[in-house]
Design an enzyme around this catalytic site. Sequence first.
Site, PDB file in Angstrom:
ATOM      1  N   LYS A 130     -44.927 -83.722 -69.439  1.00 17.03           N
ATOM      2  CA  LYS A 130     -46.192 -83.034 -69.163  1.00 17.03           C
ATOM      3  C   LYS A 130     -47.257 -83.665 -70.058  1.00 17.03           C
ATOM      4  CE  LYS A 130     -44.954 -79.399 -66.518  1.00 17.03           C
ATOM      5  NZ  LYS A 130     -45.687 -78.852 -65.372  1.00 17.03           N
ATOM      6  N   LYS A 228     -42.257 -77.260 -53.787  1.00 15.66           N
ATOM      7  CA  LYS A 228     -41.893 -76.065 -54.542  1.00 15.66           C
ATOM      8  C   LYS A 228     -41.599 -74.951 -53.542  1.00 15.66           C
ATOM      9  CE  LYS A 228     -43.870 -76.688 -59.012  1.00 15.66           C
ATOM     10  NZ  LYS A 228     -44.810 -77.770 -59.255  1.00 15.66           N
TER      11      LYS A 228
HETATM   12 MG    MG Z   1     -46.796 -80.530 -61.424  1.00 14.79          MG
END
Ligand code: MG
Length: 330
Positions: A130, A228
Amino acid sequence: MIQFFFSPYKLKPIGNLNAASPATDREGVLLKVQWADGAVGYADLHPWPEFGDISLADQLADLRRGRMSAQVEQCVWLARKDAQLRKDKKSIFDGVDKIKNNYLVTDYKKIQPGFLDEIKKEGFSTLKLKMGHNLQGEAAALSHVAAAGLKIRLDFNALGRWQIFEKFMSNVPLTVRAHIEYVEDPFPFDTNTWQDAQKLVRIAIDSQYDKVPWQTMNHAPFDVIVVKPAKMDVDTAMSRCEKFNLKATITSYMDHPVGVLSALGIAMELKKKYGEMILDAGCFTHRLFQMDVFSAELSNQGPYFMKTKGTGVGFDDLLGALPWQPLKLN
Ligand code: MG
């Protein structure tokens, strides 16, 4: 007629989850969905308002009025699959091969040579980082990952800008760049600048998915869709992958272990159906939170989840013992 029951929970992050969210408790609800034919299935509703989701309170209030958000629709879809497996006394792990997951790192400082040797030895081939905490430090970390021979996924969560991204990428040596599998949401979606970004590196789309002009587009300015199941219609996403010749990474939603295994079940099912089109999954997100009775049932062998006990997504005893409140329709 569908009946909903819910059970609230809190997840306690171990550190900062990303550049947009401080380490405060995360709230969600588990949903128990019951159909008229007696089938019962479970799913996890875990919104991220920071990333544009409707808040939990509003989604539940809407549901009481008989309106389903996109996330609740996905919960119903996932719960229906779970219910079918429970009825058949089968688990998401039955009849499919296990799928590899990437190793998720939210803080670049963790990326040190010894640590990388260890996860490589465990069998991981891909590390996801990230981004956006400290670009210089993150760039240095990339060199370590490349030197260790691992593939890299970077996630900017669309917090960057094209100028910053271009500067960042041009400072990454080509030898390191070759190890980048893709960069996720480098900056807010825009067809032209994403096309420019795609010339530098493979691009994946995640949070910017709803901004894409799918109907009018001839060529996608990205190479991978991060699917997702917690919030995205999976069949539509897969048909878009086929139409635009894209790959897919299936990931959990930094959510409850029930959500983690829902996503993992879909990942394994899609891998069986689509093969090469499905890349390593990103379902190891439960390790971002303190262990609880649910995550204590999850175990892994390197990048693979071990089969859990129970039917459907598992947790039969824990789910059975939870206090469930009926969601009354207004
Ligand atoms: Mg992402």
